[in-house]
Design a protein around this motif. Structure first.
Motif, short mmCIF file in Angstrom:
data_model
loop_
_atom_site.label_atom_id
_atom_site.label_comp_id
_atom_site.label_asym_id
_atom_site.label_seq_id
_atom_site.Cartn_x
_atom_site.Cartn_y
_atom_site.Cartn_z
N THR A 387 0.43 2.92 10.50
CA THR A 387 1.87 2.76 10.31
C THR A 387 2.22 2.68 8.83
O THR A 387 3.16 3.32 8.36
CB THR A 387 2.36 1.49 11.03
N LEU A 388 1.43 1.91 8.09
CA LEU A 388 1.71 1.75 6.65
C LEU A 388 1.41 3.02 5.87
O LEU A 388 2.20 3.47 5.05
CB LEU A 388 0.88 0.59 6.09
N GLU A 389 0.25 3.60 6.12
CA GLU A 389 -0.15 4.77 5.34
C GLU A 389 0.73 5.98 5.64
O GLU A 389 0.87 6.86 4.80
CB GLU A 389 -1.62 5.09 5.61
N ALA A 390 1.33 6.01 6.83
CA ALA A 390 2.22 7.11 7.16
C ALA A 390 3.45 7.13 6.27
O ALA A 390 4.08 8.18 6.07
CB ALA A 390 2.64 7.02 8.63
N VAL A 391 3.81 5.97 5.70
CA VAL A 391 4.97 5.91 4.80
C VAL A 391 4.54 5.66 3.36
O VAL A 391 5.35 5.29 2.51
CB VAL A 391 5.96 4.81 5.26
N GLY A 392 3.23 5.85 3.08
CA GLY A 392 2.75 5.67 1.71
C GLY A 392 2.66 4.23 1.27
O GLY A 392 2.63 3.94 0.08
#
Length: 502
Positions: A387-392
């Motif tokens: 979830t976090l890495e999908a938005v950088g």
């Protein structure tokens, strides 16, 4: 290896992470000053470009272009393994040979690297930036690492600006108070590099600081250095080199650097021998040969509006004052608005750390901090990371002497998501037993690694002597015995005792 592909969604995630790294670099005055000195000193050579690349070029790259590059350069005959440690060399050789037998060598397209032409006149570049202090840098071109003048140039750099007894520190910082910080560096990679001097000053003191630095350089060019200065510099050089070899990682790095830069596995040893042979005349000679006006580049990164040529420009958007709010349950909230970049950092900090430990529980708070982010009642560790890495975004957790923290960084549009994730972690962490076991393994490995570091061992002995009856005597990562016996139940109890609003 050769047939690997990156799924489109993973590629997009990586794009966002790298774009965020670009944004963070653009907000760092020290990093921007470093880029400015290299961009100004080098006109043709790739050293003038940022290591991370140019954002405009990066935004135009396609996944296919990245894969084409990967298949072209990531081939066995373009690869060097460096293995150092308690291993059987023949077994390592056999294992690697079995891995790569199926991948034949591939013709490597030569890469053209333009040579930097000689600098024939001094260069200057002065820019403004969102910063309070001026970063001043002076640099001169010097040869590549294998050149016989490099040992003397490295020692000259050490004499100029390595440590509190160096000439620059004593004169520019201590005696005159012109700079808040000043140091020198010698950058000698595979191609010709730079000898540079960096200083942090008030904007109005930039010019007198530059004049004094050049005066000190001229004094060395005409009068040389003292025997005591040269002897100290040689000892510093030897200490730095030996210090880097105290771990297996350091020895591997040394071997790899020797091979890639010089194709001489014994280069470090040869270099140290050359350093010991440097004379006072050698230092004075290289100063007079390279530290000349026509070879000089000067740059500065200055606060907005401090340069006369841009005095008419509008005032920049700046960071606001820190605001403090206290909730009814005792939670304190500190907020600082800073609209210069669309980034948001959130840090939740709790009292704890070593102060919450005993010799029997030493190491439990850093262990809890790491396991804390490994899943909640509604999200697995993988779901949190995805979830976090999908938005950088990024998530970190740790513990220190007096506190433990969980921090999260996101871009402004994703602030709501970030707050929701962080709240879920703090309120609903489950600390799965599998994650506890894995993080214990990692922490125990870190303890073993610390025991190979001479300075860490000495620091642990010193802490125990300084604080014999206080938690500060405990080790940051704990001991083998105390960490090995920690359980999920004890971690949950510690969480419930310390992760409270007040």
């Amino acid at each position: 290896m050769m047939n690997s592909t990156l799924p489109p969604d993973e590629y997009i995630k990586e794009q966002e992470v790298i774009r965020r790294e670009f944004a963070m670099g653009f907000d760092d005055p020290d990093r921007m000053a470093g880029q400015l000195i290299f961009k100004t000193a080098y006109q043709k050579h790739p050293y003038r470009l940022p290591v991370i690349g140019e954002l405009e070029v990066y935004n135009q790259l396609t996944q296919q272009q990245v894969m084409d590059y990967y298949k072209t350069r990531y081939v066995p005959n373009n690869l060097t393994f460096v293995v150092v440690g308690d291993v059987d060399a023949e077994k390592v050789h056999q294992q690697l040979a079995s891995y790569f037998t199926a991948y034949p060598e591939k013709s490597l397209k030569p890469v053209f690297i333009p040579q930097e032409p000689p600098q024939l006149g001094s260069r200057e570049a002065h820019e403004e930036f969102a910063t309070e202090l001026t970063r001043l840098s002076l640099a001169w071109h010097i040869p590549e690492i294998t050149h016989p003048d490099v040992p003397a140039l490295d020692l000259l750099s050490t004499i100029l600006g390595d440590g509190r007894s160096s000439r620059l520190y004593r004169r520019v910082r201590e005696e005159t108070g012109l700079a808040y910080g000043v140091s020198a560096f010698s950058y000698t990679p595979g191609d010709p590099g730079l000898l540079g001097i960096d200083a942090t000053v008030d904007p109005q003191k930039r010019e007198p600081t530059q004049q004094l630095i050049l005066q000190i350089v001229d004094e060395i060019k005409t009068g040389g250095v003292t025997a005591a200065e040269l002897a100290k510099a040689k000892k510093i050089s030897l200490s730095h080199q030996l210090g880097s070899l105290t771990t297996m990682r350091g020895q591997a790095s040394d071997l790899g650097s020797n091979w890639f830069l010089t194709r001489n596995l014994n280069f470090s040893r040869d270099y140290l021998a050359a350093v010991q042979k440097v004379t006072l005349d050698d230092v004075r000679r290289v100063a007079g040969k390279y530290l000349i006006e026509d070879n000089l580049t000067v740059i500065s990164l200055n606060p907005r509006g401090s340069l006369a040529a841009k005095a008419e420009e509008a005032k920049p958007i700046s960071a606001g004052e820190i605001q403090k709010f206290e909730l009814a349950n005792g939670l304190r909230l500190l907020v600082r608005e800073d609209p210069r970049l669309p980034l948001v950092s959130i840090a939740s900090v709790f009292r704890g750390g070593l102060l919450a430990e005993t010799p029997e529980t030493n190491g439990i708070t850093p262990l809890m901090a790491k396991v804390l982010v490994k899943g909640t009642k509604t999200r697995t560790a993988e779901q949190i990371a995805d979830t976090l890495e999908a938005v950088g975004g990024s998530l970190s957790s740790d513990a220190g002497n007096n506190s433990l923290n969980v921090s999260l960084d996101v871009t402004k549009p994703d602030l709501k998501l970030g707050v929701e994730l962080l709240s879920d972690i703090l309120l609903n962490a489950t600390m799965p037993e599998k994650a506890v076991a894995r993080e214990k393994e990692v922490q125990l490995a870190g303890i073993r690694q610390d025991e190979e570091q001479l300075t860490t061992v000495a620091r642990n002995i010193l802490r125990n002597a300084l604080f014999p009856q206080h938690p500060y005597a405990l080790r940051a990562k704990g001991s083998h015995e105390s960490v090995a016996k920690q359980t999920q139940k004890e971690l949950l109890e510690l969480r419930d005792r310390y992760l409270m609003a007040n």
